[in-house]
Write an enzyme that holds these catalytic residues in place. Structure first.
Site, mmCIF file in Angstrom:
data_model
loop_
_atom_site.group_PDB
_atom_site.id
_atom_site.type_symbol
_atom_site.label_atom_id
_atom_site.label_comp_id
_atom_site.label_asym_id
_atom_site.label_seq_id
_atom_site.Cartn_x
_atom_site.Cartn_y
_atom_site.Cartn_z
ATOM 1 N N LYS A 115 0.845 -1.332 -0.033
ATOM 2 C CA LYS A 115 -0.004 0.062 0.001
ATOM 3 C C LYS A 115 0.883 1.410 0.033
ATOM 4 O O LYS A 115 1.613 1.603 1.062
ATOM 5 C CB LYS A 115 -0.898 0.011 1.256
ATOM 6 C CG LYS A 115 -2.076 1.157 1.252
ATOM 7 C CD LYS A 115 -2.577 1.994 2.508
ATOM 8 C CE LYS A 115 -1.780 2.886 2.861
ATOM 9 N NZ LYS A 115 -1.753 4.044 1.895
ATOM 10 N N GLY A 168 6.582 4.919 8.217
ATOM 11 C CA GLY A 168 6.133 6.141 8.301
ATOM 12 C C GLY A 168 6.279 6.856 9.730
ATOM 13 O O GLY A 168 7.260 6.609 10.335
ATOM 14 N N VAL A 172 1.791 6.888 13.920
ATOM 15 C CA VAL A 172 0.855 6.024 13.162
ATOM 16 C C VAL A 172 1.529 4.562 13.539
ATOM 17 O O VAL A 172 0.745 3.498 13.707
ATOM 18 C CB VAL A 172 0.636 5.917 11.716
ATOM 19 C CG1 VAL A 172 0.115 4.890 10.887
ATOM 20 C CG2 VAL A 172 0.054 7.228 11.251
ATOM 21 N N GLY A 173 2.740 4.463 13.549
ATOM 22 C CA GLY A 173 3.577 3.112 13.795
ATOM 23 C C GLY A 173 3.051 2.534 15.504
ATOM 24 O O GLY A 173 2.762 1.259 15.397
ATOM 25 N N GLU A 190 9.646 1.122 10.651
ATOM 26 C CA GLU A 190 10.772 2.095 10.453
ATOM 27 C C GLU A 190 10.026 3.533 10.614
ATOM 28 O O GLU A 190 9.116 3.897 9.774
ATOM 29 C CB GLU A 190 11.127 1.991 9.027
ATOM 30 C CG GLU A 190 11.830 0.917 8.708
ATOM 31 C CD GLU A 190 13.355 0.708 9.299
ATOM 32 O OE1 GLU A 190 13.774 1.594 9.855
ATOM 33 O OE2 GLU A 190 14.186 -0.624 9.199
ATOM 34 N N CYS A 224 13.902 10.743 6.993
ATOM 35 C CA CYS A 224 14.070 10.067 8.341
ATOM 36 C C CYS A 224 15.389 10.171 8.773
ATOM 37 O O CYS A 224 15.586 10.372 10.149
ATOM 38 C CB CYS A 224 13.287 8.816 8.488
ATOM 39 S SG CYS A 224 14.115 7.627 7.361
#
Ligand code: NAD
Length: 415
Positions: A115, A168, A172-173, A190, A224
């Protein structure tokens, strides 16, 4: 492919890599249009996908189990595929990050549903076409664009998906980690970073200052691993800023499709506003670069100094071309400041003293360190974060074991 022979799987992955290579310029141009990446970066990113596929194409025939000596029989292990792997990718490096999950997952016999991020589905969809062209059977590698809370969440919750690879935001992780717990679903994370660039007084200051903008502003800081927290030993702080200024003001910001441009625009208007929020009126802007006129969500390379190390700009992931420069007194102070964050993805250390470089590399809580360099990513070395920057490692020789379950089998040989 999950049931196919190891040799067939390897051959298909090499063909997939060849198809990516043949389409490299097209993929790169798509990423310039899709994400505003500079053409130089986008070519590297498409090449990285090819290299990652080739690297893990060497896995299937080498995925050997063990034979362990036991009494009364034979004991052997198998590395079995997990089943369906869901790869959820961010918008900042759509191609390489997808491939870091997809390639080892396919190489170990899993099927994959990828996705892509809402804003950047184009290159992922093109990769799916190339996989089909290369002969990877339909349904083995599927790209399913859509909203995170809908399509991404469905992958996380679906009992048929055995593992999630998520790259991300830490926010959200954390939610995905909690949701995966319901099914004890395997998970690689990650997440974000707020990475230190530590410059000691004995360093080659010219080199450290010249490299600092590239380490922080590559991909317009939407990285990141961006070394956005520059820590400089106090006795060379002023000299370092003097050297940094021309390096920042000459950083080439412009049309990302133009050869040689070093930085393009940000991904969206909303993201530009979020980045600008870290530099309110009255912020201590020491100097900043230029941006072109015309369409694009432009934000100039910006240096904030002096900054209190506890300020928002120095502690939160800005994900834009903004760095803070903070002085430190000695080695212990540098380590304390570098570790004073919930993140732990990467860091750089600039010094001519090898002992200091090794001590600080071991003491800084991060997964990826570089000395006299900002280089973090090679497809054949491990990559990932500690603390709230992630869970597990991608790339390198060991990543494949994160896509398999080890099965142990004992066969009695005595009557
Ligand atoms: P994000 O967390 O907003 O989205 C990432 C992906 O998750 C997208 O595909 C999104 O659609 C999906 N998603 C959103 N909500 C979801 C949900 N509830 N369930 C399942 N999926 C969901 O991140 P972003 O803004 O796209 O990317 C930027 C962030 O990614 C930054 O924090 C950056 O540091 C991080 N990042 C980390 C690495 C690394 O390797 N450590 C690499 C690149 C980016």
């Amino acid at each position: 492919m999950a049931g196919g022979g190891a040799g067939d799987r390897a051959r298909l992955l090499r063909r997939f890599a060849d198809a990516v290579d043949a389409d490299l310029e097209n993929l790169a141009r798509l990423e310039v249009a899709n994400a505003g990446h500079t053409i130089g970066n986008a070519r590297w990113e498409a090449g990285n996908v090819r290299d990652v596929l080739n690297y893990y194409a060497a896995t299937p025939e080498r995925l050997a189990g063990a034979q362990i000596p036991v009494a009364g029989g034979v004991d052997i292990t198998f590395h079995e595929p997990i089943g369906v792997v869901g790869v959820i990718a961010p918008w900042n490096f759509p191609m390489p990050i997808a491939s870091w999950g997809v390639a080892p997952a396919l190489a170990t016999g899993n099927t994959v549903v990828l996705k892509p991020a809402e804003l950047t589905p184009l290159t992922a969809l093109r990769l799916a076409e190339l996989a089909l062209d290369a002969g990877i059977p339909e349904g083995v590698f599927t790209v399913l664009p859509g909203a995170g809370p809908v399509v991404g969440q469905r992958l996380v919750d679906h009992p048929g998906v055995g593992k999630i690879v998520f790259t991300g935001s830490t926010r959200v992780g954390k939610k995905i980690m909690a949701d995966c717990a319901a099914g004890v679903k395997r998970l690689t994370l990650e997440l974000g970073g707020k990475n230190a660039n530590i410059v000691f007084a004995d360093a080659d200051l010219e080199k450290a200052a010249a490299a600092a903008p590239g380490g922080a502003f590559d991909n317009a800081g939407q990285d990141c691993c961006s070394r956005s927290r520059v820590l400089v030993q106090r006795e060379v702080y002023d000299r370092f800023l003097e050297l940094l200024e021309p390096a920042v003001t000459s950083f080439r910001v412009g049309d990302p499709a133009e050869e040689g441009v070093q930085m393009g625009p940000l991904i969206s208007a909303a993201h530009r506003d979020a980045v600008a929020g870290y530099v309110p009126d009255g912020a201590p802007v020491a100097f900043r670069g230029e941006t072109p006129d015309g369409p694009g969500f432009w934000y100039p390379p910006t240096v904030l100094a002096p900054v209190d190390p506890g300020e928002r700009a120095a502690t939160e992931e800005i994900f834009g071309p903004v760095i803070t420069v903070v002085p430190f007194t000695d080695e212990a102070d540098a380590i304390r400041l570098a570790n004073d964050t919930s993140y732990g993805l990467s860091a750089s250390i600039w010094t001519r003293d090898l002992g200091c470089a090794l001590r600080v590399s071991r003491a800084v809580e991060a997964g990826n360190l570089s000395v006299n360099s900002h280089s973090s990513v090679r497809y054949w070395t491990p990559f990932g974060g500690v603390k709230q920057s992630g869970l597990g490692r991608e790339l390198g020789p060991d990543a494949v074991t994160a896509f398999t379950e080890t099965k142990n089998l004992f066969i009695a040989t005595e009557d």
